[in-house]
Design a protein around this motif. Structure first.
Motif, mmCIF file in Angstrom:
data_model
loop_
_atom_site.group_PDB
_atom_site.id
_atom_site.type_symbol
_atom_site.label_atom_id
_atom_site.label_comp_id
_atom_site.label_asym_id
_atom_site.label_seq_id
_atom_site.Cartn_x
_atom_site.Cartn_y
_atom_site.Cartn_z
ATOM 1 N N ALA A 1 -1.684 -7.457 -3.288
ATOM 2 C CA ALA A 1 -1.596 -7.484 -1.832
ATOM 3 C C ALA A 1 -2.975 -7.303 -1.201
ATOM 4 O O ALA A 1 -3.340 -8.029 -0.273
ATOM 5 N N VAL A 2 -3.744 -6.380 -1.715
ATOM 6 C CA VAL A 2 -5.076 -6.121 -1.163
ATOM 7 C C VAL A 2 -5.997 -7.321 -1.370
ATOM 8 O O VAL A 2 -6.693 -7.747 -0.443
ATOM 9 N N THR A 3 -5.995 -7.880 -2.560
ATOM 10 C CA THR A 3 -6.925 -8.981 -2.842
ATOM 11 C C THR A 3 -6.564 -10.273 -2.119
ATOM 12 O O THR A 3 -7.434 -11.095 -1.870
ATOM 13 N N MET B 1 -2.433 -9.918 1.938
ATOM 14 C CA MET B 1 -1.025 -9.875 2.328
ATOM 15 C C MET B 1 -0.573 -8.422 2.396
ATOM 16 O O MET B 1 -1.169 -7.545 1.785
ATOM 17 N N SER B 2 0.514 -8.172 3.117
ATOM 18 C CA SER B 2 1.084 -6.835 3.098
ATOM 19 C C SER B 2 1.871 -6.658 1.800
ATOM 20 O O SER B 2 2.315 -7.642 1.180
ATOM 21 N N LEU B 3 2.053 -5.413 1.401
ATOM 22 C CA LEU B 3 2.817 -5.138 0.191
ATOM 23 C C LEU B 3 4.247 -5.637 0.327
ATOM 24 O O LEU B 3 4.813 -6.202 -0.610
ATOM 25 N N VAL B 4 4.827 -5.482 1.506
ATOM 26 C CA VAL B 4 6.199 -5.944 1.735
ATOM 27 C C VAL B 4 6.279 -7.464 1.616
ATOM 28 O O VAL B 4 7.216 -8.002 1.017
ATOM 29 N N ALA B 5 5.285 -8.183 2.140
ATOM 30 C CA ALA B 5 5.287 -9.649 2.046
ATOM 31 C C ALA B 5 5.178 -10.093 0.591
ATOM 32 O O ALA B 5 5.867 -11.034 0.170
ATOM 33 N N VAL B 6 4.347 -9.418 -0.185
ATOM 34 C CA VAL B 6 4.231 -9.747 -1.614
ATOM 35 C C VAL B 6 5.557 -9.470 -2.307
ATOM 36 O O VAL B 6 6.065 -10.295 -3.077
ATOM 37 N N ALA B 7 6.142 -8.321 -2.022
ATOM 38 C CA ALA B 7 7.413 -7.948 -2.645
ATOM 39 C C ALA B 7 8.513 -8.952 -2.293
ATOM 40 O O ALA B 7 9.297 -9.364 -3.161
ATOM 41 N N GLU B 8 8.570 -9.362 -1.045
ATOM 42 C CA GLU B 8 9.579 -10.345 -0.640
ATOM 43 C C GLU B 8 9.377 -11.664 -1.381
ATOM 44 O O GLU B 8 10.337 -12.298 -1.799
ATOM 45 N N SER C 1 9.378 -16.959 -4.735
ATOM 46 C CA SER C 1 8.470 -17.935 -4.161
ATOM 47 C C SER C 1 7.008 -17.560 -4.425
ATOM 48 O O SER C 1 6.110 -18.332 -4.140
ATOM 49 N N LEU C 2 6.790 -16.370 -4.979
ATOM 50 C CA LEU C 2 5.455 -15.878 -5.300
ATOM 51 C C LEU C 2 5.490 -15.351 -6.728
ATOM 52 O O LEU C 2 6.388 -14.589 -7.082
#
Length: 83
Positions: free
Chosen positions: A60-62, A65-72, A78-79
């Protein structure tokens, strides 16, 4: 069996903060989707949940993106971080 010369070093060492325990305690306040993605990544990468959560946070940091967006993205498949 421990080497007798090594044991005294460990007996005298007291870390001020256990980083894994700290990560685990902070993770209690994450949204459910982050927990679900953490479990999925732990299985995918063959690591502990603590390591998987650290991986998701790093991703998420690199990527900015937000952590929630990465998790979703992981949960929706889709990721694919680490693929």
């Amino acid at each position: 069996m421990c080497d007798d010369r090594v044991v005294p070093l460990f007996e005298s060492f007291e870390p001020s903060v256990d980083s894994a325990a700290l990560l685990d305690s902070v993770a209690l306040f994450e949204p459910a989707v982050v927990h679900q993605a953490t479990g999925m990544m732990a299985i995918r990468l063959g690591v502990s949940c603590t390591e998987a959560l650290a991986y998701l946070r790093g991703y998420a940091v690199t990527t900015g993106m937000s952590l929630v967006a990465v998790a979703e993205g992981v949960v929706e498949r889709s990721l694919f971080p680490g693929a």
